[in-house]
Design an enzyme around this catalytic site. Sequence first.
Site, PDB file in Angstrom:
ATOM      1  N   CYS A   1     -13.106   6.398  -3.176  1.00  0.00           N
ATOM      2  CA  CYS A   1     -12.302   5.181  -2.995  1.00  0.00           C
ATOM      3  C   CYS A   1     -10.947   5.260  -3.694  1.00  0.00           C
ATOM      4  O   CYS A   1      -9.933   4.841  -3.136  1.00  0.00           O
ATOM      5  CB  CYS A   1     -13.075   3.942  -3.428  1.00  0.00           C
ATOM      6  SG  CYS A   1     -13.705   3.957  -5.109  1.00  0.00           S
TER       7      CYS A   1
ATOM      8  N   ASP B   1      -9.076  -2.636   1.291  1.00  0.00           N
ATOM      9  CA  ASP B   1     -10.319  -2.116   0.723  1.00  0.00           C
ATOM     10  C   ASP B   1     -10.727  -0.831   1.454  1.00  0.00           C
ATOM     11  O   ASP B   1     -10.891  -0.842   2.671  1.00  0.00           O
ATOM     12  CB  ASP B   1     -11.408  -3.182   0.876  1.00  0.00           C
ATOM     13  CG  ASP B   1     -12.659  -2.870   0.084  1.00  0.00           C
ATOM     14  OD1 ASP B   1     -12.843  -1.708  -0.310  1.00  0.00           O
ATOM     15  OD2 ASP B   1     -13.460  -3.800  -0.143  1.00  0.00           O
TER      16      ASP B   1
ATOM     17  N   HIS C   1     -13.584   0.673   1.215  1.00  0.00           N
ATOM     18  CA  HIS C   1     -15.035   0.812   1.222  1.00  0.00           C
ATOM     19  C   HIS C   1     -15.655   0.519   2.581  1.00  0.00           C
ATOM     20  O   HIS C   1     -16.525  -0.351   2.724  1.00  0.00           O
ATOM     21  CB  HIS C   1     -15.649  -0.089   0.155  1.00  0.00           C
ATOM     22  CG  HIS C   1     -15.227   0.254  -1.231  1.00  0.00           C
ATOM     23  ND1 HIS C   1     -14.135  -0.326  -1.845  1.00  0.00           N
ATOM     24  CD2 HIS C   1     -15.724   1.135  -2.124  1.00  0.00           C
ATOM     25  CE1 HIS C   1     -14.001   0.172  -3.066  1.00  0.00           C
ATOM     26  NE2 HIS C   1     -14.949   1.060  -3.259  1.00  0.00           N
TER      27      HIS C   1
END
Length: 443
Positions: free
Chosen positions: A113, A318, A320
Amino acid sequence: MDSQQDKRYCLIPKEISCWCLASSIPLPFGVGLADPRAQRQEAATLTYDTLRFEYEDFPETKEPVWILGRRYSVFTEKEEILLDVTSRLWFTYRKNFPAIGGTGPTSDTGWGCMLRCGQMIFAQALVCRHLGRDWRWIKGKRQMDNYFNVLNAFIDKKDSYYSIHQIAQMGVGEGKSIGQWYGPNTVAQVLKKLATFDTWSSLAVHIAMDNTVVMEEIRRLCQSNFACAGAAACPAVESDVLYNGYPEEAGVRDRLSLWKPLVLLIPLRLGLTEINEAYIETLKHCFMMPQSLGVIGGKPNSAHYFIGYVGEELIYLDPHTTQPAVEPSDSGCLPDESFHCQHPPCRMSIAELDPSIAVGFFCNTEEDFNDWCQQIKKLSLVRGALPMFELVERQPSHFSNPDVLNLTPGEATQGGRAKDSSDADRLERFFDSEDEDFEILSL
């Protein structure tokens, strides 16, 4: 991550995505899916990160929305806000890409990430460099060649400048094993090294350590094109130079310019275990500056790319979400829709930000840099805004950095022995992989 934390990022999860399978992460040799180790790994991947969500829209508020130096109103410019967000390059976990190093992972789910956030902040620098801050991506609209040149620099293959492969393998030199989680400082150091091979962009990348930005060092770095000692150091414009498949005229133009475009990354720690409230106003002002590239950081072991704020909430992209790796089509066209976030961005309270971050700025010209310096000086006068870093004209006597030493980690030793122990020790600290300690002086 518990359900209460889920609500901070998005609304109610609708369904579990089939994208993120533990089988996409290589298991140790001889370990089968029935093995307890495999089951533990599978359980570890089934976090909130593998869920699909309904995303919350922007709140109805009179507070301005700031996105990378642009101010918007939710009431009158909501479409413009979403278009600006969608136009940022969005890099997420991917699976089924060529194995890193030939035999390594084929997915970065669960560990990549911060590497993806590093890609996003650097991609924004390349967008500003080659397309301009006002460029917008519109679904279905044919984009210019420079857009695909920028995108290709981050594709998941070993020969792309800033691919997950390059970042992971370069990180080994920073003390990070392939598959190990990075912090903001480490990914910044790795990107700086990789940028030296990107002759098309021809960027000057400076990482300001010890919470100090030294203007003299940056000017020296960005004007280094004109300190050539002779033909060997500065080839003639007419010479046959290869530019890694990118337009040659770009490299020629940059060698004749008076300023190398600057990417300034400032790793910071704004508290011990949580952000000091005294820094919040200063952090907000960073998103207001036209030179802003955003911030990389997030929560422990969960990194985000912050691109702005509204009220007391940070706006972020994000990484993820696990998506399949993208390959060019038979016609050579690169499908690009999965590289743009086409839903409202996530938000979180500024108070929940982990104190370890890296702030980024892009100065295309010397005038941009001078303007940025003036804004930082004015910011120090804002009541209630504690400076996050110091801006000085010359280097303080108590430290040196790699730009001044003109060394790389490989050059600090010769034949297994240090050329100069004091220089080597100082250099080792600047490439320290322990992100939680990077801002502490070691005298």
